[in-house]
Design an enzyme around this catalytic site. Structure first.
Site, short mmCIF file in Angstrom:
data_model
loop_
_atom_site.label_atom_id
_atom_site.label_comp_id
_atom_site.label_asym_id
_atom_site.label_seq_id
_atom_site.Cartn_x
_atom_site.Cartn_y
_atom_site.Cartn_z
N ASN A 12 0.79 -1.24 0.00
CA ASN A 12 0.00 0.00 0.00
C ASN A 12 0.82 1.29 0.00
OD1 ASN A 12 -2.39 -1.53 0.06
ND2 ASN A 12 -2.22 -1.71 2.29
N LYS A 15 3.02 1.71 -5.28
CA LYS A 15 3.87 1.18 -6.35
C LYS A 15 3.14 1.18 -7.69
CE LYS A 15 4.54 -2.58 -3.98
NZ LYS A 15 3.85 -2.20 -2.73
N SER A 16 1.92 0.70 -7.71
CA SER A 16 1.16 0.64 -8.97
C SER A 16 0.86 2.04 -9.49
CB SER A 16 -0.13 -0.15 -8.78
OG SER A 16 0.16 -1.49 -8.42
N ASP A 81 4.99 -4.58 -12.76
CA ASP A 81 4.37 -4.52 -11.45
C ASP A 81 4.37 -5.93 -10.85
OD1 ASP A 81 3.14 -3.10 -9.39
OD2 ASP A 81 1.12 -3.38 -10.19
N GLU A 82 4.31 -6.01 -9.53
CA GLU A 82 4.33 -7.29 -8.81
C GLU A 82 5.58 -8.09 -9.15
OE1 GLU A 82 2.26 -7.54 -6.46
OE2 GLU A 82 0.74 -6.08 -7.07
N CYS A 179 6.35 -3.04 15.18
CA CYS A 179 4.99 -3.60 15.19
C CYS A 179 4.95 -4.99 14.57
CB CYS A 179 4.02 -2.66 14.48
SG CYS A 179 3.73 -1.11 15.38
#
Length: 183
Positions: A12, A15-16, A81-82, A179
């Site tokens: 999130n 990148k895209s 992408d990916e 976290c």
């Protein structure tokens, strides 16, 4: 001189969106680009790059059988992408494409999975990329997010399973290292 670029982040981080913007910039100047995404990423339909902000575009897909050296004609830029789903030999092909054919290749993807383990494609991109850039994102605590956490339908963390499980905000969230280890 053309380069192989790896632009990575936690989930999130945009990148895209960044990839679609780069494609737009090239095309606005009358230059041809080719865009790819992983065939296994079917969140928005196979062969679609979709930003959480709304922009989307139909693109070509790569599979384990895609040979980038054989499939790519001369273009101004190749965008992927990916890219964490690339195989190590495919990353080497992309590096060779940039180095020997002068085609800039910009790969966008995750560095690690939900357990903090590297994806094979990402490990090779980190090893071979001529230029590496981290796209920043924020953890819910406000620190820089560098990790990914997989969650179930109730939002509870999943700490085991297959490395690849396609999903979006309903399945993953970004986290800082503190976290990531606290949960």
């Amino acid at each position: 001189m053309a380069k192989l670029y790896f632009r990575y982040s936690a989930m999130n981080a945009g990148k895209s969106t960044a990839m679609l913007q780069v494609a737009h910039n090239y095309e606005e100047q009358g230059q041809q680009v080719r865009l790819y995404t992983a065939a296994i990423d079917n969140r928005y339909g196979v062969g679609r790059v979709t930003s959480r902000l709304g922009p989307q575009r139909a693109v070509e897909v790569f599979t384990a059988d895609t040979d980038f050296l054989a499939d790519i004609p001369k273009v101004a830029c190749l965008l992927i992408d990916e890219s964490q789903f690339l195989s190590p030999p495919q990353v080497r092909q992309l590096h060779q494409l940039a180095q020997t054919r002068g085609v800039p290749v910009i790969c966008y993807g995750l560095r690690t999975d939900f357990l903090g383990e590297p994806f094979p494609g990402s490990a090779y991109l980190l090893a071979l990329a001529d230029d590496i850039e981290e796209l920043k994102n924020i953890c819910t605590c406000g620190k820089k997010a560098t990790m990914n956490i997989r969650v179930d339908a109730q939002g509870k963390r999943i700490k085991e399973g297959e490395q690849i499980s396609i999903g979006g905000n309903e399945s993953y969230r970004q986290a800082c290292g503190r976290c990531f280890y606290a949960e």
